[in-house]
Design an enzyme around this catalytic site. Structure first.
Site, PDB file in Angstrom:
ATOM      1  N   SER A  47       0.831  -1.210   0.000  1.00 14.88           N
ATOM      2  CA  SER A  47       0.000   0.000   0.000  1.00 14.88           C
ATOM      3  C   SER A  47       0.867   1.261   0.000  1.00 14.88           C
ATOM      4  O   SER A  47       0.474   2.283  -0.574  1.00 14.88           O
ATOM      5  CB  SER A  47      -0.984  -0.001   1.171  1.00 14.88           C
ATOM      6  OG  SER A  47      -0.322   0.123   2.393  1.00 14.88           O
ATOM      7  N   MET A  68      10.522  -7.001   4.338  1.00 17.84           N
ATOM      8  CA  MET A  68      10.731  -7.575   5.670  1.00 17.84           C
ATOM      9  C   MET A  68      11.975  -8.476   5.706  1.00 17.84           C
ATOM     10  O   MET A  68      11.908  -9.645   6.079  1.00 17.84           O
ATOM     11  CB  MET A  68       9.481  -8.340   6.113  1.00 17.84           C
ATOM     12  CG  MET A  68       8.210  -7.477   6.088  1.00 17.84           C
ATOM     13  SD  MET A  68       8.337  -5.940   7.032  1.00 17.84           S
ATOM     14  CE  MET A  68       7.929  -6.561   8.660  1.00 17.84           C
ATOM     15  N   HIS A 107       9.132   2.894   8.841  1.00 19.66           N
ATOM     16  CA  HIS A 107       8.995   2.019  10.002  1.00 19.66           C
ATOM     17  C   HIS A 107       7.788   2.465  10.824  1.00 19.66           C
ATOM     18  O   HIS A 107       7.607   3.663  11.054  1.00 19.66           O
ATOM     19  CB  HIS A 107      10.271   2.086  10.849  1.00 19.66           C
ATOM     20  CG  HIS A 107      10.241   1.135  12.010  1.00 19.66           C
ATOM     21  ND1 HIS A 107      10.460  -0.220  11.854  1.00 19.66           N
ATOM     22  CD2 HIS A 107       9.990   1.341  13.318  1.00 19.66           C
ATOM     23  CE1 HIS A 107      10.339  -0.801  13.038  1.00 19.66           C
ATOM     24  NE2 HIS A 107      10.062   0.114  13.946  1.00 19.66           N
ATOM     25  N   THR A 159      20.880   2.881   7.417  1.00 23.05           N
ATOM     26  CA  THR A 159      22.305   2.690   7.691  1.00 23.05           C
ATOM     27  C   THR A 159      22.474   1.288   8.257  1.00 23.05           C
ATOM     28  O   THR A 159      21.501   0.536   8.361  1.00 23.05           O
ATOM     29  CB  THR A 159      22.816   3.727   8.714  1.00 23.05           C
ATOM     30  OG1 THR A 159      22.076   3.560   9.925  1.00 23.05           O
ATOM     31  CG2 THR A 159      22.660   5.148   8.199  1.00 23.05           C
ATOM     32  N   GLU A 170      22.880   0.272  11.176  1.00 29.30           N
ATOM     33  CA  GLU A 170      22.138   0.065  12.423  1.00 29.30           C
ATOM     34  C   GLU A 170      20.664  -0.200  12.100  1.00 29.30           C
ATOM     35  O   GLU A 170      19.986   0.670  11.544  1.00 29.30           O
ATOM     36  CB  GLU A 170      22.279   1.332  13.279  1.00 29.30           C
ATOM     37  CG  GLU A 170      21.412   1.380  14.497  1.00 29.30           C
ATOM     38  CD  GLU A 170      22.148   0.963  15.760  1.00 29.30           C
ATOM     39  OE1 GLU A 170      21.500   0.917  16.803  1.00 29.30           O
ATOM     40  OE2 GLU A 170      23.371   0.698  15.660  1.00 29.30           O
ATOM     41  N   LEU A 171      20.158  -1.366  12.451  1.00 27.32           N
ATOM     42  CA  LEU A 171      18.780  -1.737  12.089  1.00 27.32           C
ATOM     43  C   LEU A 171      17.768  -0.736  12.658  1.00 27.32           C
ATOM     44  O   LEU A 171      17.742  -0.484  13.866  1.00 27.32           O
ATOM     45  CB  LEU A 171      18.466  -3.141  12.619  1.00 27.32           C
ATOM     46  CG  LEU A 171      17.066  -3.676  12.264  1.00 27.32           C
ATOM     47  CD1 LEU A 171      16.944  -3.974  10.785  1.00 27.32           C
ATOM     48  CD2 LEU A 171      16.739  -4.905  13.085  1.00 27.32           C
ATOM     49  N   GLU A 205       1.386   6.762   7.009  1.00 25.59           N
ATOM     50  CA  GLU A 205       2.526   6.309   6.197  1.00 25.59           C
ATOM     51  C   GLU A 205       2.329   6.715   4.746  1.00 25.59           C
ATOM     52  O   GLU A 205       3.265   7.139   4.065  1.00 25.59           O
ATOM     53  CB  GLU A 205       2.677   4.783   6.288  1.00 25.59           C
ATOM     54  CG  GLU A 205       3.100   4.294   7.652  1.00 25.59           C
ATOM     55  CD  GLU A 205       3.366   2.797   7.674  1.00 25.59           C
ATOM     56  OE1 GLU A 205       3.730   2.225   6.634  1.00 25.59           O
ATOM     57  OE2 GLU A 205       3.204   2.192   8.749  1.00 25.59           O
TER      58      GLU A 205
HETATM   59  C1  GAR Z   1       4.129  -0.789   6.769  1.00 23.82           C
HETATM   60  O1  GAR Z   1       3.320  -0.550   7.887  1.00 23.82           O
HETATM   61  C2  GAR Z   1       5.581  -0.520   7.103  1.00 23.82           C
HETATM   62  O2  GAR Z   1       5.750   0.526   8.010  1.00 23.82           O
HETATM   63  C3  GAR Z   1       5.996  -1.827   7.684  1.00 23.82           C
HETATM   64  O3  GAR Z   1       5.367  -2.792   6.890  1.00 23.82           O
HETATM   65  C4  GAR Z   1       4.131  -2.276   6.424  1.00 23.82           C
HETATM   66  C5  GAR Z   1       4.019  -2.521   4.934  1.00 23.82           C
HETATM   67  O4  GAR Z   1       2.751  -2.170   4.466  1.00 23.82           O
HETATM   68  N1  GAR Z   1       7.412  -1.980   7.688  1.00 23.82           N
HETATM   69  C6  GAR Z   1       8.109  -2.581   8.645  1.00 23.82           C
HETATM   70  O5  GAR Z   1       7.579  -3.089   9.612  1.00 23.82           O
HETATM   71  C7  GAR Z   1       9.604  -2.606   8.427  1.00 23.82           C
HETATM   72  N2  GAR Z   1      10.259  -3.237   9.547  1.00 23.82           N
HETATM   73  P1  GAR Z   1       2.444  -2.080   2.909  1.00 23.82           P
HETATM   74  O6  GAR Z   1       2.975  -3.364   2.271  1.00 23.82           O
HETATM   75  O7  GAR Z   1       0.962  -2.007   2.819  1.00 23.82           O
HETATM   76  O8  GAR Z   1       3.148  -0.865   2.383  1.00 23.82           O
END
Ligand code: GAR
Length: 210
Positions: A13, A90, A109, A141, A143-144, A174
């Protein structure tokens, strides 16, 4: 226009929000390719529907993280991107990959970093009794979830909230801040230096944390 490659693992999304703005002309850029590490990622369908190259690179076909990331770099670079955007990708990235895209690799994030790096961010915010929660776009970077911040958006947490309701509200935000950050980058308004992130030549106050 800048060339953008978007990496996804799922619904996409955020990809859609960025894609829409490139098509509508708010972002001076073009998504050259969408790459997923998962065959079932709906974001691949979104890319196909928009006529964007949709590529699968299944990490399960690789012996280890290093060989997967090496193939990933090769695939990404075949599109010669100015910017690489992680949108729900991920996977933990190798230092080699992160260094290769230094200053041109974004992540989003679902928390107000530096709070709640890693997974289950919404549940953790609720359990901590936080009044505020949100999302962060940052440069990646080594650092995770610790790279310099570009932009954050905040929601209030109410007593009725559970992880699902919070997740939904944060997700809406987001879709606003990720295209905005991409827009800035594509207009050459954003840069990363040792001091932190500069927007229009001004150092962002909160951009230096780990
Ligand atoms: C989002 O909420 C993003 O912030 C998260 O995955 C989702 C993806 O949604 N990312 C993480 O958790 C990264 N560690 P989307 O596929 O609908 O864009």
């Amino acid at each position: 226009p800048k060339r953008i490659v978007v990496l996804i693992s799922g619904s996409g999304s955020n990809l859609q929000a960025i894609l829409d703005q490139t098509l509508e002309g708010q972002i001076n850029g073009k998504i050259a390719a969408v790459i997923s590490n998962r065959p079932d990622a709906y974001g691949l369908t979104r890319a196909e529907q928009a006529g964007v190259d949709a590529r699968l690179l299944d990490h399960k076909q690789f012996a280890d993280r290093e060989s997967f990331d090496a193939a990933l770099v090769e695939l990404i670079d075949s599109y010669q991107p100015d910017l690489v955007v992680l949108a729900g990708f991920m996977r933990i990235l190798t230092p080699e990959l992160v260094r290769h895209y230094h200053g041109r690799l974004f992540n989003i994030h679902p928390s107000l970093l530096p709070k709640y790096k890693g997974l289950n961010t919404h549940q953790r915010a609720i359990e901590a009794g936080d009044d505020a929660h949100g999302c962060t776009v940052h440069f990646v970077t080594e650092e995770l979830d610790g790279g310099p911040l570009i932009v954050q958006a905040q929601v209030s947490v109410t007593p009725d909230d559970d992880a699902a309701s919070l997740q939904q509200r944060v997700h809406q935000l987001e879709h606003q801040i990720y295209p905005l950050a991409v827009q800035w980058f594509c207009e050459d308004r954003l840069s990363l230096s040792d001091a932190g992130v500069e927007l229009d030549g001004e150092l962002l106050a909160s951009s230096g944390y780990q």
